[in-house]
Design an enzyme around this catalytic site. Structure first.
Site, PDB file in Angstrom:
ATOM      1  N   SER A 251      28.752  38.031 -11.343  1.00 34.20           N
ATOM      2  CA  SER A 251      27.196  38.078 -11.493  1.00 34.20           C
ATOM      3  C   SER A 251      26.306  39.308 -10.955  1.00 34.20           C
ATOM      4  O   SER A 251      26.861  39.540  -9.616  1.00 34.20           O
ATOM      5  CB  SER A 251      26.659  36.907 -11.232  1.00 34.20           C
ATOM      6  OG  SER A 251      25.220  36.926 -11.170  1.00 34.20           O
TER       7      SER A 251
ATOM      8  N   TYR B 136      25.285  29.758  -4.833  1.00 34.74           N
ATOM      9  CA  TYR B 136      25.854  30.094  -6.191  1.00 34.74           C
ATOM     10  C   TYR B 136      26.437  31.729  -5.976  1.00 34.74           C
ATOM     11  O   TYR B 136      27.507  31.694  -6.442  1.00 34.74           O
ATOM     12  CB  TYR B 136      24.964  30.038  -7.306  1.00 34.74           C
ATOM     13  CG  TYR B 136      25.283  30.739  -8.494  1.00 34.74           C
ATOM     14  CD1 TYR B 136      26.297  30.275  -9.341  1.00 34.74           C
ATOM     15  CD2 TYR B 136      24.534  31.764  -8.887  1.00 34.74           C
ATOM     16  CE1 TYR B 136      26.873  30.955 -10.407  1.00 34.74           C
ATOM     17  CE2 TYR B 136      24.930  32.663  -9.922  1.00 34.74           C
ATOM     18  CZ  TYR B 136      25.951  32.149 -10.513  1.00 34.74           C
ATOM     19  OH  TYR B 136      26.394  32.607 -11.915  1.00 34.74           O
TER      20      TYR B 136
ATOM     21  N   LYS C 180      30.217  33.341  -5.795  1.00 35.41           N
ATOM     22  CA  LYS C 180      30.744  34.372  -6.819  1.00 35.41           C
ATOM     23  C   LYS C 180      31.484  35.612  -5.966  1.00 35.41           C
ATOM     24  O   LYS C 180      32.506  36.327  -6.347  1.00 35.41           O
ATOM     25  CB  LYS C 180      29.468  34.984  -7.705  1.00 35.41           C
ATOM     26  CG  LYS C 180      29.177  34.151  -8.687  1.00 35.41           C
ATOM     27  CD  LYS C 180      30.458  33.972  -9.828  1.00 35.41           C
ATOM     28  CE  LYS C 180      29.597  33.048 -11.124  1.00 35.41           C
ATOM     29  NZ  LYS C 180      30.808  32.584 -11.908  1.00 35.41           N
TER      30      LYS C 180
END
Ligand code: NAD
Ligand code: UFG
Length: 340
Positions: free
Chosen positions: A124, A148, A152
């Site tokens: 992302s 989050y 990643k």
């Protein structure tokens, strides 16, 4: 050629199934349906004539992965499965690390066991944090401000270590900017649970009357009109990027990192205006305080993907809006709970 698609019943996964089928691949899906509805696969079948096989299983379930690798000749894995809500990740970080990081570890171990060494991973643009400059090249510094995003970043690092240790692997890290829109048929699209966090689903739900008005989070950023600027990319362009990524590791080994964005940023108010033009609906909005953690502007330098994979986004803002509206207006409450 069979491709295992983890999280293939989700928003990006389901659109990628269509791109894969059109490109001649046979996608096999593993999805625990924690954020998806199996009707998606019926809809994919309506659009393509092919209903991908679904294993309703968790990627942390080694037995399930072994069964899949035994029952199919999987050539590569596209790995979407994961939890993705930034706010929620600050409340239940362990669940995020468990699902995203452990899930990826188990998947890679079982891939290695099965002799499958090609992987495309959903990263992302969040790994760029608050970027020093825009447009953002892949070489920009990476950082994370929430669990989050950190999941990643950790996974990217783990995959780099894996490739460095074993030259059989070909891994593509795709850093998505802001995927929006839907398949133009309006049969599949984004179906967020509860009140949407993301801008475009919020706008489309205002348009169908499910929500009263849009709160624009801040109009005092250092951008042309003061509202946040993002790189919105049509979901079909994003899906095509995965087909290109598979080809990238057809024969090449190593780790390859690509931005998937258009290279153009639009502000919140530009998005509202474009949606109103495409749909004919009016979107009432009010200016609200900034959302904690938000940044002023984020858009991609998309050159590397073009040069090395021959991929670029071709669909414009009007198409994104038209297709998002086709989905929301035909499915005001998202996917039905049982088969229609
Ligand atoms: P999504 O929630 O629609 O899709 C994820 C899918 O994975 C869901 O179908 C869910 O049921 C499944 N899943 C989750 N955990 C699982 C597990 N442990 N085992 C099996 N299945 C599991 O989300 P999306 O928008 O399609 O995103 C796909 C991927 O792309 C995610 O990894 C996400 O972090 C990443 N991503 C999304 C965006 C975005 O804006 N949508 C941006 C950047 C990156
Ligand atoms: N916004 C509003 N009102 C809303 C929702 C959003 O004004 O109700 C604004 C935000 O402040 C921001 C822009 O619209 O300026 C886009 O917000 P989104 O929530 O749609 O997207 P973000 O760029 O904040 O985040 C998304 C994903 C993240 C991912 C990131 C980078 O939600 O998971 O893109 O890929 F990390």
């Amino acid at each position: 050629m069979e491709i295992l698609v983890t999280g293939g019943a989700g928003f990006i996964g389901s659109h990628t199934l269509i791109a894969l089928i059109h490109a001649g691949y046979t996608p096999i899906v593993i999805d625990n349906l924690c954020n998806a509805n199996p009707i998606v696969l019926d809809r994919v079948a309506e659009i393509t004539g092919v209903r991908p096989r679904l294993y309703e299983k968790d990627i942390r379930d080694r037995g399930a992965l072994r069964t899949i690798f035994e029952e199919h000749t999987i050539e590569a894995v596209i790995h979407f499965a994961g939890l993705k809500a930034v706010g929620e990740s600050t409340e239940i970080p362990l669940e995020y690390y468990q699902n995203n990081v452990t899930g990826t570890l188990v998947l890679c171990e079982e891939m290695r066991r099965a002799g499958v060494f090609r992987l495309v991973f959903s990263s992302s643009a969040t790994v760029y944090g608050d970027p020093e400059t825009v447009p953002i090249p892949e070489t920009a510094r990476t950082t994370a401000t929430n669990p989050y995003g950190r999941s990643k970043l950790f996974i990217e690092e783990i995959l780099r270590d894996l490739v460095a240790s074993d030259d059989r692997w070909g891994v593509v890290l795709l850093r998505y900017f802001n995927p929006v829109g839907a398949h133009p048929s309006g049969r599949i699209g984004e179906d967020p649970k509860g009140i949407p966090n993301n801008l475009l689903p919020y706008i489309t739900q205002v348009a169908v009357g499910k929500l009263k008005e849009l709160a624009v989070f801040g109009d005092d950023y250092e951008t042309a009109d003061g509202t946040g600027v993002r790189d919105y990319i049509h979901i079909l362009d994003l899906a095509d990027g995965h087909v290109k990524a598979l080809k990238r590791v057809d024969s090449d080994k190593g780790v390859f990192t690509y931005n998937l964005g258009t290279g153009t940023g639009y502000s919140v108010l530009e998005m509202v205006k474009a949606f109103e033009e495409a749909s004919g609906a009016r979107i009432p909005y009010r200016i609200a305080p900034r959302r904690p953690g938000d940044i002023a502007a984020c858009f991609a330098h998309p050159e590397r993907a073009r040069k090395e994979m021959g991929w670029e986004a071709v669909r414009g803002l009007q198409e994104m809006m038209r297709d998002a509206w086709a989905w929301q207006s035909q499915n005001p409450d998202g996917y039905p709970e049982s088969s229609d």
